[in-house]
Design an enzyme around this catalytic site. Structure first.
Site, mmCIF file in Angstrom:
data_model
loop_
_atom_site.group_PDB
_atom_site.id
_atom_site.type_symbol
_atom_site.label_atom_id
_atom_site.label_comp_id
_atom_site.label_asym_id
_atom_site.label_seq_id
_atom_site.Cartn_x
_atom_site.Cartn_y
_atom_site.Cartn_z
ATOM 1 N N ASP A 32 -5.395 -4.270 5.535
ATOM 2 C CA ASP A 32 -4.469 -3.652 4.518
ATOM 3 C C ASP A 32 -5.422 -3.112 3.705
ATOM 4 O OD1 ASP A 32 -2.362 -3.132 2.892
ATOM 5 O OD2 ASP A 32 -2.875 -4.520 1.485
ATOM 6 N N ASP A 34 -4.875 -1.327 -0.033
ATOM 7 C CA ASP A 34 -4.936 -1.501 -1.481
ATOM 8 C C ASP A 34 -4.982 -3.023 -1.678
ATOM 9 O OD1 ASP A 34 -4.390 1.340 -2.701
ATOM 10 O OD2 ASP A 34 -3.318 1.407 -0.955
ATOM 11 N N TYR A 43 -1.337 3.509 -6.190
ATOM 12 C CA TYR A 43 -1.485 4.846 -5.655
ATOM 13 C C TYR A 43 -2.687 5.703 -5.796
ATOM 14 C CZ TYR A 43 3.499 3.985 -6.089
ATOM 15 O OH TYR A 43 4.856 3.273 -5.969
ATOM 16 N N THR A 74 -1.960 0.939 6.461
ATOM 17 C CA THR A 74 -1.473 0.917 4.993
ATOM 18 C C THR A 74 -0.127 1.536 4.913
ATOM 19 O OG1 THR A 74 -2.227 1.840 2.911
ATOM 20 C CG2 THR A 74 -2.919 3.127 4.824
ATOM 21 N N ASN A 75 0.814 0.914 4.002
ATOM 22 C CA ASN A 75 1.836 1.769 3.509
ATOM 23 C C ASN A 75 1.595 2.602 2.405
ATOM 24 O OD1 ASN A 75 3.547 0.056 5.116
ATOM 25 N ND2 ASN A 75 4.037 -1.167 3.554
ATOM 26 N N GLN A 76 1.813 3.644 2.330
ATOM 27 C CA GLN A 76 1.603 4.957 1.337
ATOM 28 C C GLN A 76 2.680 5.418 0.868
ATOM 29 O OE1 GLN A 76 -1.582 5.878 0.236
ATOM 30 N NE2 GLN A 76 -2.063 3.919 1.126
ATOM 31 N N ARG A 131 6.751 1.358 8.349
ATOM 32 C CA ARG A 131 6.385 0.588 6.924
ATOM 33 C C ARG A 131 6.530 -0.888 7.238
ATOM 34 N NH1 ARG A 131 6.446 1.389 1.485
ATOM 35 N NH2 ARG A 131 7.337 -0.445 0.140
ATOM 36 N N LYS A 132 5.389 -1.657 6.817
ATOM 37 C CA LYS A 132 5.437 -3.169 6.909
ATOM 38 C C LYS A 132 6.425 -3.527 5.805
ATOM 39 C CE LYS A 132 0.962 -2.661 5.731
ATOM 40 N NZ LYS A 132 -0.390 -2.924 5.229
HETATM 41 ZN ZN LIG Z 1 6.789 4.644 8.106
#
Ligand SMILES: [Zn+2]
Length: 192
Positions: A32, A34, A43, A74-76, A131-132
């Site tokens: 992961d 962040d 962010y 990574t989810n952004q 998205r995790k």
């Molecule tokens: Zn996605």
């Protein structure tokens, strides 16, 4: 609306060489971002905002010595929320890869999810497969790089990271600040 396609990863410039040098079966250390690679200030998308998590380079070095290829997943949601765009994210990701490479601990690739099911703007507001805790990014990486899930490992700082790993058949470990520093490389004791 059908789920959007998972973004192709940012590939390190040395990706081909890293893959050629990797032992088989190929194994990944999924990270992961962040809270694991960089301190989560919220962010983060610029070098000036970046504080490395203590011990992260030692972890990647120790993993590389055991044959793991390091891949960021990574989810952004900051992209979904319009705080920065995908071009800015990719510029920052290229910088991050250079920072790892110059320390002798290269990353193979970075996968990102730019979506958010509630907070996303426009086309980014969507229930996606990336998205995790969904395992989509890990499944895409396993397929693209012919990685063995049972030989791979994930380090994350949320249950959603470990759930995403489990959904892809990958063992995972949730860490927090107590694991930062010298304990980071020791996380490999939990890896297959
Ligand atoms: Zn996605």
């Amino acid at each position: 609306m059908t789920a959007p396609a998972i973004r192709p990863p940012y590939l390190d410039p040395a990706a081909d060489a890293l893959l050629a040098a990797a032992p088989t079966p190929r194994r990944a250390l999924f990270l992961d971002r962040d809270g694991v690679v960089n301190v989560n200030h919220g962010y983060v998308h610029a070098p000036a905002q970046t504080d490395w998590v203590p011990g992260i380079f030692a972890l990647v070095a120790a993993a590389a010595a055991r044959g793991y290829l390091a891949i960021v997943v990574t989810n952004q949601a900051g992209i979904a929320r319009g705080l920065y765009d995908e071009a800015a994210f990719l510029d920052y990701t290229a910088w991050m890869h250079r920072e790892f490479a110059r320390r002798g601990t290269p990353l193979l690739a970075t996968y990102w999810c730019p979506h958010h099911p509630e907070a996303g703007q426009g086309g980014y507001r969507v229930a996606c497969a990336c998205r995790k805790p969904a395992p989509g990014m890990l499944l895409a990486a396993l397929a693209r790089f012919s990685l063995a899930p049972e030989a791979s490992f994930l380090v994350g700082d949320h249950d959603s990271d470990v759930l995403a790993a489990a959904g892809a058949g990958v063992a995972g470990r949730r860490v927090d600040r107590a694991d930062w520093g010298d304990a980071m490389a020791g996380l490999l004791a939990f890896a297959p």
